[in-house]
Design an enzyme around this catalytic site. Structure first.
Site, PDB file in Angstrom:
ATOM      1  N   ILE A 158      68.670  74.175   5.524  1.00  0.00           N
ATOM      2  CA  ILE A 158      67.878  74.264   4.297  1.00  0.00           C
ATOM      3  C   ILE A 158      66.401  74.445   4.624  1.00  0.00           C
ATOM      4  O   ILE A 158      65.724  75.299   4.043  1.00  0.00           O
ATOM      5  CB  ILE A 158      68.099  73.021   3.416  1.00  0.00           C
ATOM      6  CG1 ILE A 158      69.560  72.952   2.950  1.00  0.00           C
ATOM      7  CG2 ILE A 158      67.162  73.065   2.202  1.00  0.00           C
ATOM      8  CD1 ILE A 158      69.903  71.681   2.194  1.00  0.00           C
ATOM      9  N   CYS A 207      65.108  66.380   5.284  1.00  0.00           N
ATOM     10  CA  CYS A 207      65.608  65.566   6.387  1.00  0.00           C
ATOM     11  C   CYS A 207      66.726  64.656   5.896  1.00  0.00           C
ATOM     12  O   CYS A 207      66.810  64.328   4.707  1.00  0.00           O
ATOM     13  CB  CYS A 207      64.465  64.723   6.960  1.00  0.00           C
ATOM     14  SG  CYS A 207      63.562  63.791   5.708  1.00  0.00           S
ATOM     15  N   PRO A 208      67.606  64.217   6.798  1.00  0.00           N
ATOM     16  CA  PRO A 208      68.616  63.231   6.412  1.00  0.00           C
ATOM     17  C   PRO A 208      67.963  61.874   6.191  1.00  0.00           C
ATOM     18  O   PRO A 208      66.834  61.630   6.639  1.00  0.00           O
ATOM     19  CB  PRO A 208      69.561  63.210   7.617  1.00  0.00           C
ATOM     20  CG  PRO A 208      68.690  63.615   8.769  1.00  0.00           C
ATOM     21  CD  PRO A 208      67.709  64.605   8.211  1.00  0.00           C
ATOM     22  N   SER A 235      65.881  66.151  -0.760  1.00  0.00           N
ATOM     23  CA  SER A 235      66.752  65.663   0.315  1.00  0.00           C
ATOM     24  C   SER A 235      67.484  64.403  -0.127  1.00  0.00           C
ATOM     25  O   SER A 235      68.551  64.479  -0.746  1.00  0.00           O
ATOM     26  CB  SER A 235      65.942  65.423   1.592  1.00  0.00           C
ATOM     27  OG  SER A 235      64.889  64.484   1.370  1.00  0.00           O
ATOM     28  N   ARG A 236      66.916  63.244   0.142  1.00  0.00           N
ATOM     29  CA  ARG A 236      67.482  61.970  -0.293  1.00  0.00           C
ATOM     30  C   ARG A 236      66.359  61.158  -0.927  1.00  0.00           C
ATOM     31  O   ARG A 236      65.230  61.117  -0.414  1.00  0.00           O
ATOM     32  CB  ARG A 236      68.098  61.208   0.882  1.00  0.00           C
ATOM     33  CG  ARG A 236      69.366  61.846   1.451  1.00  0.00           C
ATOM     34  CD  ARG A 236      70.514  61.768   0.438  1.00  0.00           C
ATOM     35  NE  ARG A 236      71.758  62.340   0.974  1.00  0.00           N
ATOM     36  CZ  ARG A 236      72.145  63.593   0.765  1.00  0.00           C
ATOM     37  NH1 ARG A 236      71.361  64.405   0.061  1.00  0.00           N
ATOM     38  NH2 ARG A 236      73.286  64.032   1.252  1.00  0.00           N
ATOM     39  N   ASP A 260      64.124  66.195  -7.074  1.00  0.00           N
ATOM     40  CA  ASP A 260      65.498  66.345  -7.549  1.00  0.00           C
ATOM     41  C   ASP A 260      66.330  65.106  -7.224  1.00  0.00           C
ATOM     42  O   ASP A 260      67.482  65.017  -7.617  1.00  0.00           O
ATOM     43  CB  ASP A 260      66.142  67.588  -6.919  1.00  0.00           C
ATOM     44  CG  ASP A 260      67.515  67.895  -7.508  1.00  0.00           C
ATOM     45  OD1 ASP A 260      67.611  67.956  -8.757  1.00  0.00           O
ATOM     46  OD2 ASP A 260      68.486  68.050  -6.734  1.00  0.00           O
ATOM     47  N   GLU A 265      70.119  56.374  -8.179  1.00  0.00           N
ATOM     48  CA  GLU A 265      70.609  57.395  -9.102  1.00  0.00           C
ATOM     49  C   GLU A 265      71.891  56.928  -9.797  1.00  0.00           C
ATOM     50  O   GLU A 265      72.818  56.501  -9.111  1.00  0.00           O
ATOM     51  CB  GLU A 265      70.870  58.706  -8.353  1.00  0.00           C
ATOM     52  CG  GLU A 265      69.612  59.287  -7.722  1.00  0.00           C
ATOM     53  CD  GLU A 265      69.876  60.467  -6.809  1.00  0.00           C
ATOM     54  OE1 GLU A 265      68.917  61.129  -6.408  1.00  0.00           O
ATOM     55  OE2 GLU A 265      71.059  60.720  -6.475  1.00  0.00           O
ATOM     56  N   HIS A 284      69.259  65.624  -9.824  1.00  0.00           N
ATOM     57  CA  HIS A 284      70.077  65.882  -8.627  1.00  0.00           C
ATOM     58  C   HIS A 284      70.973  67.111  -8.826  1.00  0.00           C
ATOM     59  O   HIS A 284      72.191  67.074  -8.613  1.00  0.00           O
ATOM     60  CB  HIS A 284      70.928  64.648  -8.293  1.00  0.00           C
ATOM     61  CG  HIS A 284      71.302  64.578  -6.835  1.00  0.00           C
ATOM     62  ND1 HIS A 284      71.314  63.399  -6.122  1.00  0.00           N
ATOM     63  CD2 HIS A 284      71.690  65.537  -5.950  1.00  0.00           C
ATOM     64  CE1 HIS A 284      71.686  63.631  -4.879  1.00  0.00           C
ATOM     65  NE2 HIS A 284      71.922  64.927  -4.752  1.00  0.00           N
TER      66      HIS A 284
END
Length: 318
Positions: A158, A207-208, A235-236, A260, A265, A284
Protein backbone atom coordinates in the site's frame (compact mmCIF):
# COMPACT_ATOMS: atom_id res chain seq x y z
CA UNK A 1 -16.21 -30.80 6.57
CA UNK A 2 -18.01 -28.08 8.49
CA UNK A 3 -17.15 -24.47 7.70
CA UNK A 4 -18.33 -21.69 10.02
CA UNK A 5 -18.02 -17.98 9.26
CA UNK A 6 -18.47 -16.07 12.51
CA UNK A 7 -18.70 -12.54 11.10
CA UNK A 8 -19.41 -12.50 7.40
CA UNK A 9 -21.59 -9.40 7.02
CA UNK A 10 -18.96 -6.75 6.39
CA UNK A 11 -17.23 -8.94 3.82
CA UNK A 12 -20.50 -9.80 2.11
CA UNK A 13 -23.58 -7.79 3.13
CA UNK A 14 -25.53 -9.45 0.32
CA UNK A 15 -23.98 -8.29 -2.93
CA UNK A 16 -21.64 -11.29 -3.20
CA UNK A 17 -22.12 -15.03 -2.70
CA UNK A 18 -20.80 -17.74 -0.36
CA UNK A 19 -21.88 -20.51 -2.77
CA UNK A 20 -18.33 -21.25 -3.94
CA UNK A 21 -17.52 -22.70 -0.51
CA UNK A 22 -20.26 -25.33 -0.59
CA UNK A 23 -18.13 -27.65 -2.71
CA UNK A 24 -15.74 -27.99 0.23
CA UNK A 25 -18.36 -28.84 2.86
CA UNK A 26 -21.31 -27.50 4.79
CA UNK A 27 -20.99 -23.78 5.44
CA UNK A 28 -22.84 -21.70 8.00
CA UNK A 29 -22.45 -17.93 7.82
CA UNK A 30 -23.30 -15.65 10.71
CA UNK A 31 -23.51 -11.94 10.07
CA UNK A 32 -22.07 -11.13 13.50
CA UNK A 33 -21.03 -13.12 16.54
CA UNK A 34 -20.71 -11.87 20.10
CA UNK A 35 -17.76 -13.12 22.18
CA UNK A 36 -20.00 -15.32 24.32
CA UNK A 37 -21.45 -16.98 21.19
CA UNK A 38 -18.19 -18.04 19.56
CA UNK A 39 -17.70 -21.45 21.20
CA UNK A 40 -21.30 -22.57 20.74
CA UNK A 41 -21.35 -21.60 17.08
CA UNK A 42 -17.89 -22.95 16.26
CA UNK A 43 -17.79 -26.07 18.45
CA UNK A 44 -18.11 -28.52 15.53
CA UNK A 45 -16.18 -26.51 12.95
CA UNK A 46 -13.26 -27.95 10.99
CA UNK A 47 -12.75 -24.57 9.32
CA UNK A 48 -13.37 -21.18 10.86
CA UNK A 49 -13.57 -17.91 8.93
CA UNK A 50 -13.18 -14.77 11.05
CA UNK A 51 -12.72 -11.06 10.60
CA UNK A 52 -12.97 -9.25 13.94
CA UNK A 53 -13.95 -12.11 16.26
CA UNK A 54 -11.09 -12.75 18.69
CA UNK A 55 -9.92 -16.36 18.79
CA UNK A 56 -7.89 -17.06 21.93
CA UNK A 57 -6.07 -20.17 23.09
CA UNK A 58 -8.91 -20.82 25.53
CA UNK A 59 -11.47 -20.69 22.74
CA UNK A 60 -9.41 -23.01 20.53
CA UNK A 61 -9.17 -25.51 23.41
CA UNK A 62 -12.95 -25.87 23.19
CA UNK A 63 -13.02 -26.48 19.43
CA UNK A 64 -11.77 -30.08 19.10
CA UNK A 65 -12.32 -30.37 15.33
CA UNK A 66 -10.71 -27.09 14.33
CA UNK A 67 -7.90 -27.49 11.78
CA UNK A 68 -7.88 -24.22 9.87
CA UNK A 69 -8.64 -20.53 10.49
CA UNK A 70 -9.15 -18.35 7.43
CA UNK A 71 -8.89 -14.65 8.11
CA UNK A 72 -11.04 -12.30 6.07
CA UNK A 73 -8.39 -9.63 6.48
CA UNK A 74 -4.71 -8.90 6.11
CA UNK A 75 -4.22 -8.28 9.82
CA UNK A 76 -4.10 -11.34 12.04
CA UNK A 77 -3.88 -9.93 15.55
CA UNK A 78 -7.37 -11.29 16.35
CA UNK A 79 -5.98 -14.85 16.48
CA UNK A 80 -3.49 -16.19 19.01
CA UNK A 81 -1.28 -17.48 16.22
CA UNK A 82 1.33 -19.07 18.49
CA UNK A 83 -1.33 -21.03 20.33
CA UNK A 84 -2.85 -22.09 17.01
CA UNK A 85 0.54 -23.33 15.83
CA UNK A 86 1.00 -25.40 18.97
CA UNK A 87 -2.39 -26.96 18.39
CA UNK A 88 -1.60 -27.72 14.74
CA UNK A 89 -4.16 -25.21 13.46
CA UNK A 90 -3.15 -23.41 10.26
CA UNK A 91 -3.97 -19.69 10.08
CA UNK A 92 -4.01 -17.91 6.70
CA UNK A 93 -4.65 -14.26 5.92
CA UNK A 94 -5.55 -12.24 2.80
CA UNK A 95 -2.47 -10.22 1.82
CA UNK A 96 -2.41 -7.24 -0.53
CA UNK A 97 -6.03 -7.58 -1.68
CA UNK A 98 -6.95 -3.98 -0.84
CA UNK A 99 -3.85 -2.14 -2.05
CA UNK A 100 -5.50 -0.11 -4.81
CA UNK A 101 -8.65 0.68 -2.83
CA UNK A 102 -6.78 1.90 0.24
CA UNK A 103 -4.42 4.06 -1.82
CA UNK A 104 -7.45 5.51 -3.59
CA UNK A 105 -9.07 6.52 -0.31
CA UNK A 106 -5.81 8.04 0.92
CA UNK A 107 -5.98 10.56 -1.90
CA UNK A 108 -9.73 11.03 -1.51
CA UNK A 109 -9.00 12.17 2.06
CA UNK A 110 -6.04 14.31 1.02
CA UNK A 111 -8.00 16.01 -1.75
CA UNK A 112 -10.98 16.58 0.51
CA UNK A 113 -8.70 18.53 2.84
CA UNK A 114 -6.73 20.41 0.18
CA UNK A 115 -9.65 21.18 -2.17
CA UNK A 116 -12.53 21.35 0.35
CA UNK A 117 -14.84 19.62 -2.12
CA UNK A 118 -17.78 18.99 0.20
CA UNK A 119 -17.55 22.48 1.72
CA UNK A 120 -17.89 24.14 -1.68
CA UNK A 121 -20.52 21.73 -2.99
CA UNK A 122 -22.65 22.44 0.08
CA UNK A 123 -22.18 26.18 -0.45
CA UNK A 124 -23.34 25.93 -4.06
CA UNK A 125 -26.41 23.90 -3.09
CA UNK A 126 -27.18 26.48 -0.40
CA UNK A 127 -27.39 29.18 -3.06
CA UNK A 128 -24.11 30.96 -2.41
CA UNK A 129 -22.93 30.67 -6.03
CA UNK A 130 -26.25 31.88 -7.35
CA UNK A 131 -25.96 34.96 -5.12
CA UNK A 132 -22.28 35.54 -5.88
CA UNK A 133 -21.37 38.76 -7.78
CA UNK A 134 -18.37 36.98 -9.35
CA UNK A 135 -18.09 33.93 -11.58
CA UNK A 136 -16.38 31.99 -8.75
CA UNK A 137 -15.64 32.06 -5.04
CA UNK A 138 -13.87 29.96 -2.44
CA UNK A 139 -14.59 29.72 1.25
CA UNK A 140 -11.20 28.40 2.33
CA UNK A 141 -7.63 28.44 1.00
CA UNK A 142 -7.02 25.76 -1.63
CA UNK A 143 -3.74 23.89 -1.97
CA UNK A 144 -1.85 22.29 -4.87
CA UNK A 145 -0.13 18.96 -4.22
CA UNK A 146 2.52 19.53 -6.87
CA UNK A 147 5.97 20.05 -5.29
CA UNK A 148 4.65 19.19 -1.82
CA UNK A 149 6.28 16.43 0.24
CA UNK A 150 4.41 13.32 1.34
CA UNK A 151 5.85 11.25 4.18
CA UNK A 152 4.90 7.57 4.05
CA UNK A 153 5.16 5.56 7.27
CA UNK A 154 5.49 1.91 6.26
CA UNK A 155 6.40 0.81 2.77
CA UNK A 156 4.60 -2.42 1.96
CA UNK A 157 2.36 -2.80 -1.07
CA UNK A 158 0.00 0.00 0.00
CA UNK A 159 2.78 2.43 0.88
CA UNK A 160 4.40 1.74 -2.47
CA UNK A 161 1.13 2.31 -4.34
CA UNK A 162 0.58 5.59 -2.48
CA UNK A 163 4.10 6.59 -3.47
CA UNK A 164 3.45 6.01 -7.16
CA UNK A 165 0.24 8.05 -7.06
CA UNK A 166 1.99 10.83 -5.15
CA UNK A 167 4.69 10.96 -7.80
CA UNK A 168 1.99 11.35 -10.45
CA UNK A 169 0.80 14.43 -8.55
CA UNK A 170 4.35 15.79 -8.66
CA UNK A 171 5.02 15.21 -4.97
CA UNK A 172 8.34 14.44 -3.34
CA UNK A 173 8.25 11.20 -1.36
CA UNK A 174 9.86 10.52 2.02
CA UNK A 175 9.66 7.04 3.51
CA UNK A 176 10.14 5.78 7.05
CA UNK A 177 10.37 2.01 7.32
CA UNK A 178 12.42 -0.45 9.37
CA UNK A 179 13.47 -2.13 6.13
CA UNK A 180 14.62 0.56 3.66
CA UNK A 181 15.64 -0.56 0.19
CA UNK A 182 17.16 2.49 -1.49
CA UNK A 183 18.83 0.32 -4.12
CA UNK A 184 15.38 -0.81 -5.34
CA UNK A 185 13.21 2.26 -4.72
CA UNK A 186 15.43 4.97 -6.14
CA UNK A 187 12.71 7.61 -6.61
CA UNK A 188 11.96 8.00 -2.90
CA UNK A 189 14.07 9.23 0.00
CA UNK A 190 14.34 6.91 3.00
CA UNK A 191 14.73 8.73 6.28
CA UNK A 192 14.18 8.48 10.02
CA UNK A 193 10.83 9.26 11.60
CA UNK A 194 11.86 12.61 13.05
CA UNK A 195 13.06 13.89 9.67
CA UNK A 196 9.84 12.71 8.04
CA UNK A 197 7.69 14.53 10.60
CA UNK A 198 9.64 17.77 10.24
CA UNK A 199 9.71 17.88 6.46
CA UNK A 200 6.42 16.41 5.24
CA UNK A 201 3.37 18.36 4.13
CA UNK A 202 1.30 15.16 4.26
CA UNK A 203 2.04 12.24 6.60
CA UNK A 204 0.23 9.00 5.78
CA UNK A 205 0.42 5.80 7.84
CA UNK A 206 0.65 2.37 6.20
CA UNK A 207 2.35 0.34 8.92
CA UNK A 208 1.12 -2.69 10.88
CA UNK A 209 0.09 -2.27 14.49
CA UNK A 210 3.00 -3.39 16.65
CA UNK A 211 4.37 -2.27 20.03
CA UNK A 212 6.71 0.09 18.17
CA UNK A 213 3.97 1.68 16.04
CA UNK A 214 1.23 1.99 18.66
CA UNK A 215 0.72 5.71 19.44
CA UNK A 216 3.43 6.54 16.89
CA UNK A 217 1.56 9.70 15.92
CA UNK A 218 1.44 11.32 19.34
CA UNK A 219 1.99 14.72 20.93
CA UNK A 220 5.76 14.44 20.54
CA UNK A 221 5.60 13.51 16.85
CA UNK A 222 2.99 16.17 16.10
CA UNK A 223 5.15 18.84 17.77
CA UNK A 224 7.72 18.25 15.02
CA UNK A 225 5.24 18.79 12.19
CA UNK A 226 4.53 21.90 10.16
CA UNK A 227 1.43 23.92 11.02
CA UNK A 228 0.30 23.20 7.46
CA UNK A 229 0.78 19.44 7.81
CA UNK A 230 -1.98 16.92 7.09
CA UNK A 231 -2.12 13.55 8.89
CA UNK A 232 -3.74 10.57 7.14
CA UNK A 233 -4.35 7.20 8.77
CA UNK A 234 -5.80 4.24 6.88
CA UNK A 235 -3.70 1.61 8.65
CA UNK A 236 -4.72 0.76 12.23
CA UNK A 237 -6.43 3.16 14.59
CA UNK A 238 -4.06 2.83 17.58
CA UNK A 239 -1.14 4.01 15.44
CA UNK A 240 -2.54 7.48 16.19
CA UNK A 241 -3.17 8.80 19.67
CA UNK A 242 -6.74 10.09 19.38
CA UNK A 243 -6.52 12.67 22.15
CA UNK A 244 -3.16 14.07 21.05
CA UNK A 245 -4.32 14.45 17.45
CA UNK A 246 -7.61 16.05 18.49
CA UNK A 247 -5.80 18.56 20.69
CA UNK A 248 -3.41 19.44 17.87
CA UNK A 249 -6.28 19.99 15.42
CA UNK A 250 -8.26 22.11 17.85
CA UNK A 251 -5.19 24.19 18.69
CA UNK A 252 -4.28 24.72 15.04
CA UNK A 253 -0.94 22.95 15.46
CA UNK A 254 -1.53 21.14 12.14
CA UNK A 255 -3.85 21.84 9.23
CA UNK A 256 -6.05 18.77 9.20
CA UNK A 257 -6.46 15.01 9.39
CA UNK A 258 -8.13 12.32 7.32
CA UNK A 259 -8.88 9.09 9.14
CA UNK A 260 -10.47 5.82 8.08
CA UNK A 261 -9.64 4.04 11.34
CA UNK A 262 -9.89 4.91 15.03
CA UNK A 263 -8.45 3.35 18.17
CA UNK A 264 -11.80 1.74 19.06
CA UNK A 265 -14.28 0.73 16.34
CA UNK A 266 -17.10 1.60 16.35
CA UNK A 267 -15.92 4.70 18.25
CA UNK A 268 -17.39 5.78 21.53
CA UNK A 269 -19.38 8.99 21.25
CA UNK A 270 -16.81 10.57 23.58
CA UNK A 271 -13.92 10.09 21.14
CA UNK A 272 -12.42 13.61 20.86
CA UNK A 273 -11.72 13.22 17.15
CA UNK A 274 -15.46 13.15 16.40
CA UNK A 275 -15.69 16.83 17.29
CA UNK A 276 -12.16 17.96 16.40
CA UNK A 277 -11.64 20.77 13.91
CA UNK A 278 -10.68 19.97 10.31
CA UNK A 279 -10.96 16.23 10.84
CA UNK A 280 -12.41 14.03 8.09
CA UNK A 281 -13.42 10.55 9.31
CA UNK A 282 -14.77 7.64 7.27
CA UNK A 283 -16.04 4.40 8.89
CA UNK A 284 -13.21 1.97 7.99
CA UNK A 285 -14.26 1.76 4.33
CA UNK A 286 -10.91 1.82 2.53
CA UNK A 287 -11.16 -1.94 1.89
CA UNK A 288 -14.89 -2.02 1.16
CA UNK A 289 -15.16 -1.41 -2.60
CA UNK A 290 -17.15 -4.14 -4.36
CA UNK A 291 -14.18 -5.18 -6.47
CA UNK A 292 -11.96 -5.34 -3.39
CA UNK A 293 -14.32 -7.54 -1.39
CA UNK A 294 -14.85 -9.79 -4.41
CA UNK A 295 -11.07 -10.22 -4.58
CA UNK A 296 -11.01 -11.00 -0.87
CA UNK A 297 -13.56 -13.80 -1.30
CA UNK A 298 -11.59 -15.25 -4.20
CA UNK A 299 -8.40 -15.37 -2.12
CA UNK A 300 -10.32 -16.73 0.89
CA UNK A 301 -11.45 -19.65 -1.27
CA UNK A 302 -7.97 -20.12 -2.80
CA UNK A 303 -6.48 -20.24 0.71
CA UNK A 304 -8.98 -22.89 1.81
CA UNK A 305 -8.44 -24.99 -1.33
CA UNK A 306 -4.67 -24.81 -0.88
CA UNK A 307 -5.04 -26.00 2.72
CA UNK A 308 -7.29 -28.90 1.71
CA UNK A 309 -4.83 -29.86 -1.04
CA UNK A 310 -2.04 -30.04 1.52
CA UNK A 311 -0.20 -26.91 0.35
CA UNK A 312 -1.45 -24.12 2.60
CA UNK A 313 -0.68 -20.59 1.42
CA UNK A 314 -0.53 -17.17 3.06
CA UNK A 315 0.13 -18.88 6.37
CA UNK A 316 0.87 -16.42 9.20
CA UNK A 317 1.75 -18.94 11.93
CA UNK A 318 4.43 -21.11 10.33
Amino acid sequence: MKIVNLDGYTTNPGDLSWECFRKYGDIVVYDRTQPNEIVERAKDADVLFVNKCIITDEIMSKLPNLKYIGLQSTGYNVVDCEAAKKRGIVVSNIPAYSTNAVAQLVFALILQITNKVSLHSEAVHNGEWSDCPDFCFWKSPLTELDSKTIGIVGFGSIGQRVSSIAKAFGMKVLVYTPHPKPEIFTEVEFCDFEYLCKNSDVITCHCPLTPSTENLINKSAISLMKESAIVINTSRGPVVNDEDLANALNNGDIQGAGLDVLSIEPPKSSNPLLTAKNCIITPHIAWAAYETRKRLLTILEENLKAFIDGNPQNVVNK
